[in-house]
Design an enzyme around this catalytic site. Structure first.
Site, PDB file in Angstrom:
ATOM      1  N   ASP A 258      67.570  68.774 102.100  1.00  0.00           N
ATOM      2  CA  ASP A 258      68.329  68.933 100.863  1.00  0.00           C
ATOM      3  C   ASP A 258      69.808  68.901 101.227  1.00  0.00           C
ATOM      4  OD1 ASP A 258      65.956  69.246  99.524  1.00  0.00           O
ATOM      5  OD2 ASP A 258      66.057  71.431  99.473  1.00  0.00           O
ATOM      6  N   ASP A 416      58.838  68.420  89.639  1.00  0.00           N
ATOM      7  CA  ASP A 416      59.309  69.791  89.883  1.00  0.00           C
ATOM      8  C   ASP A 416      58.758  70.729  88.809  1.00  0.00           C
ATOM      9  OD1 ASP A 416      60.985  69.087  92.102  1.00  0.00           O
ATOM     10  OD2 ASP A 416      62.421  68.272  90.675  1.00  0.00           O
TER      11      ASP A 416
END
Length: 558
Positions: A258, A416
Site C-alpha cells: 500500500d 472491499d
C-alpha cells in the site's frame, strides 16, 4: 552487444518507452500494454534495441522480437494499419531469428476464435481457441511448467515438469497433427482437451505462450539462450524428446504494498488496521514501513510470484500526471521481473486544469510505466451498479474500456466489503452465509477506501464485473484487514463458486498456516499478504515452504 529489432504493435502511446533505453535498438510498434518490462529484460541480458518504425525496418532486421498483449483482433488490425502485416509474415518465413511472446505467438497461427474471421499470419497451421473447461479459472493465470517435446539449445537448460514460467491468457493453440513439427513444449490446464502449445520452435522461429520477461530468472535465461542461438554461426539443432505426464498451475503468493504520501510528501509503503493507516499514538503520522521500489525488489528476490502496488491516495489527485507513482513503477520494472499490478484512481476524471481523462488513459499511463495489470476499486462498484440497473454493456465502463484494448487479463477488480450481521437469511435480499460461532452475515461493498457503503454485495459486484470483462478478483475483507487472524474463508469459498475468473484471497494473513488454510479450504488461485512481509514477521520462503509441504503446487524460490 546483440542488436535486436523490437516490434511493438502499438495499442497506445509508447512515447515514454522510447526515452528509457540506452544504445541502439529496433522496436516494432503495434501498441501493446506493458512493453517496458520486456525492453528492460532485453537490456538486462545484454541487447541493444532497435525500434521498428516501418515495414522496411522489419525487412532489414536480423533478430526480431514480437511481444503481444491484448486482443487478437486489435493486434492484427494494427499490424495492417501500420503496414507491418506482410513484412512480418515474410520475415517469419525467412529463416532469420524470430521470437514471439504470448499474442506474438498466437498471431503466427491462421486465426483465433477471439476475433472470428480475422486472419492471422498463417505461418503455423491451426486456429487459436478459448479454454473450454468450466472446472478451472479463466484466464489461465500464473506459473505453470512445460512438457518439453523438442530439445534444442534454447530449451536445454530447462527440465520438463520442473522449471516454471508465467502465463496469462484466455485463448490457446491446441496441438494437432498438422502443427506437430512446430511444437517445442506443451502445458496442461484442466482437462486433457485444454492441453495447449506453450512453445514453438522451427528453424529460426521461436515463440512462447508464456512471458519470459515476467518469468524471473528462468525467463531471463531463456531469452539469453535464444539470443545465443540467434547469434551463433551453427545451424539450430532440434531433437524430438517428448515428455509425458501432466503439468500443474502453481498457487501464487503475492506481496502487496500500500503506497501513499506521508505528511512530508514522500511516497512510503504503509499498512492499515481495518484500512486506517495512521499510527495510534504520538503524532499519528502515516505508518511508514519502507520504500516502495526497495521492498518490491526484496520481495521478488525472496520468491514473491507477483507484486501489487495499491496507490491508496490516488483518488485525490491527478493520476495521469502522478509522476512519483509512475516513476516508482518505472524503477521497479527495471529491477523486478515478475508481474506487477497497480491499483488506485483508475476512473474517468477532470483534472485541476479542466481537462478530462478517461479510465483508459489512466490505465495506459500505468501500463507504459511498467504495470502488467490494473486493479479497479470504487469505479468497478459504480460500473457494476449501472450494468445491473440497465442490463446492457455499452462499452463505456472502465472495465470495458480497458479490457477491450488490453485484454481481460489486464483488469483486476478490488472488492472491499465489510460484514453486515443479520438474525436470519430472510433479513436481506443479499447472499447470507454462516460464519464463525454460527453467526449470519452478508458482505456489503464499499467505495472510497471503505468510507462509503453501497446496496450491493461482494458476489453481485464480482459477477457483474466478470460479465463486463474483468479478468481477476482481488478479494479483501475490511473486518479481517490487519487482524492477522486468518482469511474470511466463507467469503472466499463462495466467491470461487460464483465466478469463473481467478480469485486472489486477501486480508487476514498472520502466519504461513493461514495461507495454507485459505488455499486448501477455498481453492483460491492466489493468496496475498502485506504487513507480515513488511515487518519481517514472516518470510516469503516460510510461506512457500508451508504451501509446498501441504502438497499444494507452488513455484520454488529460484
Amino acid at each position: 552487444m546483440v542488436k535486436v529489432s523490437f516490434l511493438d504493435y502499438g495499442a497506445g502511446n509508447i512515447r515514454s518507452l522510447r526515452n528509457v533505453h540506452n544504445g541502439e535498438g529496433v522496436f516494432l510498434d503495434y501498441g501493446a500494454g506493458n512493453i517496458r518490462s520486456l525492453r528492460n529484460a532485453l537490456l538486462k541480458v545484454g541487447c541493444e534495441i532497435i525500434d521498428v518504425n516501418s515495414a522496411e525496418d522489419i525487412a532489414n532486421a536480423q533478430i526480431l522480437i514480437f511481444p503481444g498483449v491484448g486482443s487478437f483482433g486489435v493486434c492484427i488490425d494494427n499490424l495492417h494499419s501500420k503496414g507491418y502485416f506482410d513484412a512480418l509474415k515474410a520475415y517469419a518465413t525467412s529463416g532469420r531469428p524470430f521470437y514471439g511472446i504470448c499474442l506474438g505467438m498466437q498471431s503466427l497461427f491462421e486465426g483465433s476464435e477471439e476475433t472470428p474471421g480475422k486472419a492471422g499470419l498463417g505461418v503455423i497451421p491451426g486456429i487459436v481457441s478459448r479454454f473450454n473447461d468450466s472446472s478451472v479459472s479463466i484466464p489461465h493465470m500464473g506459473w505453470n511448467s512445460l512438457r518439453i517435446q523438442k530439445q534444442s539449445s534454447i530449451t536445454s537448460k530447462f527440465q520438463s515438469m520442473d522449471h516454471r514460467f508465467y502465463f496469462v491468457h484466455s485463448f490457446r493453440a491446441s496441438p494437432t497433427p498438422q502443427n506437430k513439427e512446430w511444437i517445442a513444449a506443451l502445458t496442461d490446464y484442466g482437462s486433457d482437451e485444454n492441453t495447449f502449445i506453450s512453445m514453438v520452435h522451427k528453424g529460426g522461429v521461436c515463440a512462447s505462450q508464456f512471458h519470459p520477461e515476467k518469468s524471473s530468472a528462468n525467463g531471463l535465461n531463456l531469452l539469453s539462450a535464444f539470443l545465443e542461438q540467434a547469434t551463433s554461426a551453427s545451424v539450430p539443432q532440434e531433437v524430438s524428446a517428448p515428455c509425458e505426464g501432466r503439468t500443474a498451475l502453481a498457487k501464487r503468493i503475492i506481496a502487496c504494498l500500500d503506497v501513499r504520501e506521508n505528511d512530508s510528501g514522500d511516497l512510503v509503503v504503509t499498512k492499515g488496521d481495518q484500512y486506517d493507516v495512521r499510527e495510534k499514538e504520538d503524532a499519528k503520522d502515516v505508518r511508514n514501513l519502507g520504500k516502495p521500489v526497495e521492498l518490491a525488489k526484496r520481495y521478488s528476490d525472496e520468491g514473491a510470484d507477483e507484486v501489487t502496488f495499491l496507490n491508496i491516495t490516488s483518488f485525490r489527485g491527478d493520476v495521469v500526471q502522478d509522476a512519483p507513482m509512475l516513476r516508482v513503477l518505472e524503477l521497479t520494472s527495471e529491477k523486478v521481473f515478475v508481474p506487477l499490478c497497480i491499483g488506485g484512481g483508475i476512473r474517468d476524471y477532470t483534472d485541476v486544469k479542466g481537462d478530462k481523462h478517461s479510465a483508459l488513459e489512466v490505465a495506459s499511463a500505468y501500463f507504459r510505466s511498467g504495470a502488467d495489470k490494473v486493479s479497479i476499486g470504487s469505479d468497478a462498484v459504480f460500473s457494476a451498479e449501472k450494468f445491473r440497473a440497465d442490463g446492457v454493456k455499452d462499452g463505456t465502463s472502465c472495465i470495458e474500456q480497458i479490457s477491450n484494448v488490453y485484454g481481460r487479463q489486464a483488469v483486476v477488480i478490488s472488492v472491499d466489503p465489510k460484514r453486515v450481521y443479520v438474525d436470519t437469511k430472510e433479513a436481506t435480499a443479499h447472499t447470507v452465509l454462516e460464519v464463525e460461532e454460527g453467526k449470519l452475515c452478508w458482505w456489503q461493498c464499499t467505495v472510497k477506501g471503505g468510507r462509503e457503503v453501497r446496496d450491493l454485495d461482494a458476489f453481485e459486484l464480482a459477477e457483474a464485473c466478470e460479465a463486463l470483462g474483468a479478468g481477476e478478483v482481488l478479494l479483501n475483507c475490511i473486518d479481517k484487514d490487519g487482524q492477522n487472524a486468518g482469511f474470511d474463508l466463507a467469503l472466499i469459498k463462495e466467491m470461487k463458486r460464483r465466478v469463473s475468473i481467478p480469485v486472489i484471497a486477501s486480508s487476514g494473513a498472520g502466519n504461513p498456516q493461514h495461507m495454507v488454510d485459505v488455499l486448501k479450504a477455498t481453492d483460491a488461485d492466489a493468496a496475498l499478504a502485506a504487513g507480515i512481509f513488511h515487518r519481517r514477521e514472516v518470510a516469503i520462503s516460510e510461506v512457500k515452504s508451508a504451501v509446498a509441504n501441504a502438497g499444494i503446487p507452488c513455484r520454488p524460490i529460484e
